[in-house]
Scaffold this motif. Structure first.
Motif, PDB file in Angstrom:
ATOM      1  N   SER A 488       0.834  -1.200   0.000  1.00 13.92           N
ATOM      2  CA  SER A 488       0.000   0.000   0.000  1.00 13.92           C
ATOM      3  C   SER A 488       0.869   1.251   0.000  1.00 13.92           C
ATOM      4  N   THR A 491       2.173   1.723  -3.620  1.00 12.92           N
ATOM      5  CA  THR A 491       1.079   2.191  -4.478  1.00 12.92           C
ATOM      6  C   THR A 491       0.753   3.652  -4.177  1.00 12.92           C
ATOM      7  N   VAL A 638     -10.067   1.081  -4.164  1.00  8.33           N
ATOM      8  CA  VAL A 638      -8.886   0.255  -3.986  1.00  8.33           C
ATOM      9  C   VAL A 638      -9.210  -1.202  -4.295  1.00  8.33           C
ATOM     10  N   SER A 639      -8.165  -1.973  -4.571  1.00 10.86           N
ATOM     11  CA  SER A 639      -8.334  -3.391  -4.859  1.00 10.86           C
ATOM     12  C   SER A 639      -7.158  -4.126  -4.235  1.00 10.86           C
ATOM     13  N   ALA A 640      -7.179  -5.448  -4.324  1.00  9.84           N
ATOM     14  CA  ALA A 640      -6.086  -6.213  -3.724  1.00  9.84           C
ATOM     15  C   ALA A 640      -4.755  -5.823  -4.344  1.00  9.84           C
ATOM     16  N   HIS A 642      -4.056  -2.877  -5.984  1.00  6.18           N
ATOM     17  CA  HIS A 642      -3.696  -1.474  -5.754  1.00  6.18           C
ATOM     18  C   HIS A 642      -4.389  -0.976  -4.500  1.00  6.18           C
ATOM     19  N   ASN A 643      -3.785  -1.260  -3.376  1.00 10.30           N
ATOM     20  CA  ASN A 643      -4.339  -0.801  -2.113  1.00 10.30           C
ATOM     21  C   ASN A 643      -3.652   0.503  -1.734  1.00 10.30           C
ATOM     22  N   ALA A 647      -6.552   3.223   3.113  1.00 10.57           N
ATOM     23  CA  ALA A 647      -7.472   2.091   3.180  1.00 10.57           C
ATOM     24  C   ALA A 647      -6.889   0.999   4.068  1.00 10.57           C
ATOM     25  N   TYR A 648      -5.594   0.807   3.979  1.00  9.13           N
ATOM     26  CA  TYR A 648      -4.938  -0.196   4.818  1.00  9.13           C
ATOM     27  C   TYR A 648      -5.052   0.191   6.292  1.00  9.13           C
TER      28      TYR A 648
ATOM     29  N   TYR B  19      -8.013 -13.460  -1.014  1.00  8.90           N
ATOM     30  CA  TYR B  19      -8.985 -12.807  -0.144  1.00  8.90           C
ATOM     31  C   TYR B  19      -8.965 -13.554   1.180  1.00  8.90           C
ATOM     32  N   THR B  45      -5.828  -9.296   0.543  1.00  3.34           N
ATOM     33  CA  THR B  45      -6.754  -8.333   1.139  1.00  3.34           C
ATOM     34  C   THR B  45      -7.462  -9.019   2.286  1.00  3.34           C
ATOM     35  N   LYS B  47     -10.693  -9.053   4.610  1.00  4.34           N
ATOM     36  CA  LYS B  47     -12.036  -8.514   4.811  1.00  4.34           C
ATOM     37  C   LYS B  47     -12.828  -9.550   5.560  1.00  4.34           C
TER      38      LYS B  47
END
Lengths: 703, 327
Positions: A488, A491, A638-640, A642-643, A647-648, B19, B45, B47
């Motif tokens: 993150s 990015t 954001v996405s996995a 491009h975090n 957001a992190y 995920y 990620t 969640k």
């Protein structure tokens, strides 16, 4: 069009061109190819720029490009009846690739060329091109998403009109009920939002005013410290302040415990809800209102106040009848800014809200939570947008048509009236707790990342959080970054570094167009650029999700969407800075340059830009810092892969890992300071050069 | 326009989009160990399981993730039922405990059990000194007004497990009556399932309803948390793993899948303060983990409560009857 891949596939560069695709079954692309060939043929003839045929051809091509993009969706046609003509449309198409975008760009270039030939922008080709491209970008990245979002509020997922559902969502009692005034429970979300916004704006304006008074109109000793402290919240990532407030005032917070011991009561969760959010927002917005009011206060012509004093008015009367009325535009601007920021604020309500719901968090959960409901999110976003616009309108009403001009060509050698004693004492009484509070919060931010668990007050020093976030090692494959925060962080730096110069370019260019060029529709153009500033970040985020996760512009989950989002959110600031700087520069130098035969681009590059470097610096720093700390729009994008850092951090806070969040924020702030100093270093050197240039080239501008 | 090029190389390079729905710390340890062992870069990620389910559903047209690892079994089963996840029979299946294999069989091999843990609650022993709660019924005590936290079942698998457990334990109408009464004591419905126990550990709330291993994790780290296995009996989760249908790196997804079922990978949990019971029969169960044998477990009907219709129906009823109550 013929060579580059039309669609976005695995990579943007692989894939077939429109020509190939056209014969390969997707026949709806063929007319475009034909039109392109026709344009190329036409441009071989002399005088084609003025001909009607070229104009018709370009407009037709654009209509075709847009039409084909929207006609066929990812998994099939969007409009029934297309399949009858183009059987392959049933399989759908993906987003546009390079070929598609370049075709669009080429068409815009042609259009501007043709318009300039017809006298648009007084025939200035560069200006005409800039206007056309900026308008196209604004339409694509500001208006189109908002329209799409608006339609999502009315249209059900299966395509029909859903006015009943829309009305149901709009009039839901959970939005509008007034129970908190009757003491029978909580108010609706909209009411909560307005209450919070008004209180936060009032308090921050008051605090900002007190600060500005002390700095501009008294000999208060700690002026420099105040200025320095007021900069801190601007580079603070969201959430940390909320976490620090929990550490101080939460049920087991240091100060709550202390208070409970002194008054012998059971510590409660009092800070969760309105008090906590309000505290965090006032801390964050007061510096902004301070800067606005300081500017207004310093611009008031002291001769007016001096006249009032000479005529025998007491300081208090002078303040009430002269200074205060002249402050009104500043107060309105400060209040409005804080109000809008409060509506858009997302981090603090999330951390400190408890059960106090506001629109921004509600929108977030409607999009990100398991109760995914874009229709509801769109409805709520529309309400939030209307609130912002109403605030703008009220500000205009309050200011009315009175004149506030006090800076004129005449001498203003008077001395500013000192602030009445009562007001000075009141201001100091307001400021001292604020300063103490700020220092307390930032002590936690600096120290909290380096103790075992700041939430449980386990204060044994440790570097484990920094190691978790930023560990790395040199192995056989070279450097490997194992820390969880690296992705993150990298990015974020990339996005900020790409977005800042682009934002500056588009902002300054727009400022130059508005301040120096004449073209049809200039007012609408100016309004359009400001609109992207008025839209709250949460609304921008949701509208981008609604607009760009389907063809033709399918860019969700990419880094591009993050960069674009920042560009259009921050561009108005660069534009305002540029316009302010341009208004101080006499047009005669540019006119001289043009008389000598330089075109628009050459004049801009050789005359205008060197003269407005401070504005460029402001725009660069602002857009860089905002890109590093913004959260409200980004959180949806954001996405996995491009975090973003914010957001992190939000994830860590939500999960209760306060120490890690704080440690990361501290590092982020450090990086920001280093970067800003770097930018200043580069621009600062140039500024010295600029002074020399001015002395040498001043009397005879441009060669 | 230069930004459009960034999506470039999405091909099958050494990447895996993960995920992850367990504690962030465990996600990190797993990703790091996998990277070290295989050289495949993990884009992770974290969640909540409900949110991840929603994301996979939203990305159905263009899946962007490869593997969904961890989180309660119900949303995994729902995803399997809706065809969002891919069928895969790992060679490791033979080594797994019965409950893990039965999870795979229920889903037609679209998901598999990776750990198990019982539902319970933890209280802060500094705040709750008299009559410590031992049963679900004790949580209704007026002394705990505004002092209990649990997650929102819409976003959290933990909270959905509570909902389903109560329905199986008491009957549906009684369960909703209980939750409505419990609502008076709830200060906040969090997003993340384990957030309540973290709040209890720092004293922001007195009691957090969570999986017992999450409560144990806080106690192990030194928080004044006492873990309770409710006396009436309780439900449990089979934490699951699924491969996302149509993900960008299917081969790497299978490499992860097989690796994550090995004892070596499963024993990493304890080092990340996660005390679930691992699904591989050869994996060592951490000493601190609440043993399933010591807990009065109900016969949890995973097939029914993991089904799309039942889950949607119960959540809708929760929204209507509990979520809308004034706080």
């Amino acid at each position: 069009m013929i060579v580059l891949p039309w669609y976005r596939q695995d990579g943007l560069f692989s894939g077939a061109s429109a020509l190939f695709q056209g014969f390969g079954g997707n026949a709806w692309l063929l007319p475009g190819v034909v039109l392109a060939l026709a344009s190329a043929g036409l441009s071989l003839q002399p005088g084609w720029r003025k001909g009607t045929a070229a104009m018709v051809l370009v407009v037709a091509s654009m209509a075709l490009l847009v039409g084909q993009g929207f006609a066929v969706g990812l998994n099939g046609p969007n409009w029934p009846g297309i399949v009858a003509h183009f059987p392959a449309a049933a399989e759908g198409q993906t987003g546009l690739g390079w070929g598609g975008f370049i075709a669009g760009l080429a068409l815009l270039g042609l259009l501007s060329e043709l318009l300039a030939a017809r006298g648009f922008c007084r025939g200035e080709r560069f200006a005409s091109g800039a206007v056309v491209i900026i308008v196209a970008l604004l339409v694509l990245f500001v208006f189109f998403p908002i329209l799409k979002l608006g339609s999502a509020a009315f249209i059900s997922p299966d395509g029909g009109f859903a006015l009943v559902e829309f009305w149901g969502r709009l009039s839901a009692p959970e939005l509008w009920r007034l129970n908190c005034f009757q003491g029978t429970g909580r108010c609706g979300v909209v009411i909560n939002t307005v209450i919070l916004g008004t209180l936060a704006a009032l308090l921050s304006t008051l605090l900002g005013l007190a600060l500005a008074m002390l700095v501009a109109r008294t000999n208060f000793r700690l002026k420099r410290t105040l200025r320095a402290i007021s900069i801190l919240p601007i580079i603070t990532p969201p959430f940390v302040v909320g976490v620090a407030i929990i550490v101080l005032f939460g049920r087991t917070g240091v100060l709550t415990q202390l208070g409970a011991d002194i008054f012998d009561v059971r510590p409660t969760r009092w800070v969760y809800g309105l008090p906590g959010i309000l505290m965090a927002q006032v801390l964050a917005f007061a510096p902004v209102t301070f800067l606005v009011l300081l500017g207004t206060l310093e611009a008031i012509n002291p001769t007016l106040e001096e006249a009032s004093t000479t005529l025998g008015a007491r300081p208090m009367k002078t303040f009430r009848t002269v200074t205060w009325p002249l402050l009104r535009p500043g107060l309105a601007a400060a209040f409005l800014l804080a109000f809008i920021e409060s509506l858009a604020d997302f981090g603090n309500p999330l951390v400190l809200g408890g059960g106090y719901e506001v629109l921004s968090t509600k929108i977030f959960f409607a999009v990100v939570g398991a109760r995914y409901d874009l229709g509801n999110a769109a409805t709520l976003a529309m309400i939030l947008l209307s609130l912002t616009l109403v605030a703008f309108w009220l500000q205009m009403r309050w200011l009315g048509n009175k004149s506030y001009v006090t800076v004129t060509g005449k001498s203003d050698a008077g001395l500013a009236a000192p602030v009445p004693q009562v007001i000075k004492v009141a201001a100091i009484a307001l400021i001292v707790p604020w300063v103490a509070f700020t220092i307390g919060v930032y002590l936690i931010v600096v120290g909290g990342g380096f103790v075992t668990d700041v939430g449980r007050l386990d204060l044994s020093p440790t570097f484990s959080h920094i190691v978790t976030a930023f560990s790395f090692e040199f192995g056989e494959n070279g450097l490997r970054l194992y820390g969880s925060a690296w992705d993150s962080m990298i990015t974020t730096l990339w996005v900020s570094a790409i977005a800042a110069p682009l934002t500056t370019v588009i902002g300054i260019l727009t400022a130059w167009l508005v301040a120096r060029q004449d073209f049809a529709g200039k007012k609408a153009f100016e309004f359009g650029t400001m609109l992207s500033f008025a839209i709250p970040g949460t609304v921008v985020g949701v509208s981008y999700v609604a607009a760009f996760n389907v063809p033709p512009v399918d860019i969700t989950g990419t880094m591009a969407i993050l960069v674009i989002c920042f560009m259009f959110r921050n561009m108005p600031v660069g534009m305002r800075a540029g316009m302010a700087a341009l208004s101080q520069i006499d047009r005669s130098m540019e006119e001289a340059s043009q008389t000598m035969g330089a075109g628009g681009l050459a004049t801009l590059r050789n005359v205008v830009l060197p003269l407005i470097r401070p504005a460029i610096f402001t725009a660069l720093v602002y857009s860089f810092v905002t890109a590093m700390t913004a959260v409200s729009a980004v959180i949806f994008l954001v996405s996995a892969r491009h975090n973003m850092a914010t957001a992190y951090i939000m994830g860590r806070v939500e999960n209760g890992e306060y120490a890690l969040a704080i440690a990361y924020s501290a590092v982020l702030m450090l990086v920001m300071i280093v970067c800003v100093v770097l930018i200043q270093f580069v621009v600062g050197q140039r500024r010295l050069g600029r002074r020399k240039e001015l002395q040498g080239a001043g009397p005879a501008p441009a060669e | 326009m230069s930004g459009f090029g960034v999506t470039g190389a999405q091909a099958q390079s050494g990447e895996l989009v993960l995920y992850c729905s367990v504690a962030e710390e465990w996600c990190r340890v797993m990703s790091e160990a996998f990277e070290r062992e295989t050289g495949i870069e993990v884009l992770m990620t974290r969640k909540s399981s409900g949110e991840t389910y929603a994301q996979i559903k939203a990305e159905e047209g263009q899946p962007r993730g490869d593997v969904w690892w961890g989180g309660t079994g119900d949303p995994h089963l729902q995803a399997a039922q809706e065809g969002l996840t891919a069928e895969y029979q790992s060679p490791m299946l033979a080594e797994l405990n019965d409950w893990a294999v039965s999870q795979a069989e229920t889903s037609g091999y679209r998901t598999v059990g990776i750990y198990a843990g019982g539902l319970g609650f933890g209280y802060n022993s500094d705040l709750v000194t008299e009559n410590p709660p031992a049963c679900w019924a004790d949580l209704l005590n007026e002394a705990y007004e505004n002092d209990v936290q649990v997650a929102n079942p819409n976003s959290s698998g933990t909270a959905y497990t509570l909902l389903a457990t109560m329905v199986q334990l008491m009957g549906e109408d009684e369960a909703f009556a209980y939750l409505a009464k419990l609502h008076n004591n709830i200060s906040q419905y969090t997003q993340s399932g384990s957030a309540p126990i973290r709040a209890a550990a720092t004293g922001e709330t007195a009691i957090g309803i969570v999986f017992m291993h999450d409560a144990v994790a806080q106690a192990v780290q030194g928080a004044p948390i006492v873990t309770v296995a409710p006396c009436e009996g309780t439900g449990y989760e089979v934490g699951s793993m699924s491969i996302i249908e149509g993900g960008p790196n299917p081969d790497n997804a299978r490499v992860w899948y097989d690796w994550a079922l090995t004892p070596a990978a499963q024993e990493l949990g304890a080092s990340a303060n996660s005390f679930q019971v691992p699904s591989n029969a050869n994996s060592a169960t951490p000493d601190a983990a609440p043993k399933l044998a010591d807990i009065k477990l109900i016969d949890y009907d995973f097939a029914l409560y993991g089904s799309s219709e039942e889950r949607s129906r119960l959540l809708a009823r929760w929204d209507a009857e509990i979520g809308s109550l004034p706080q």
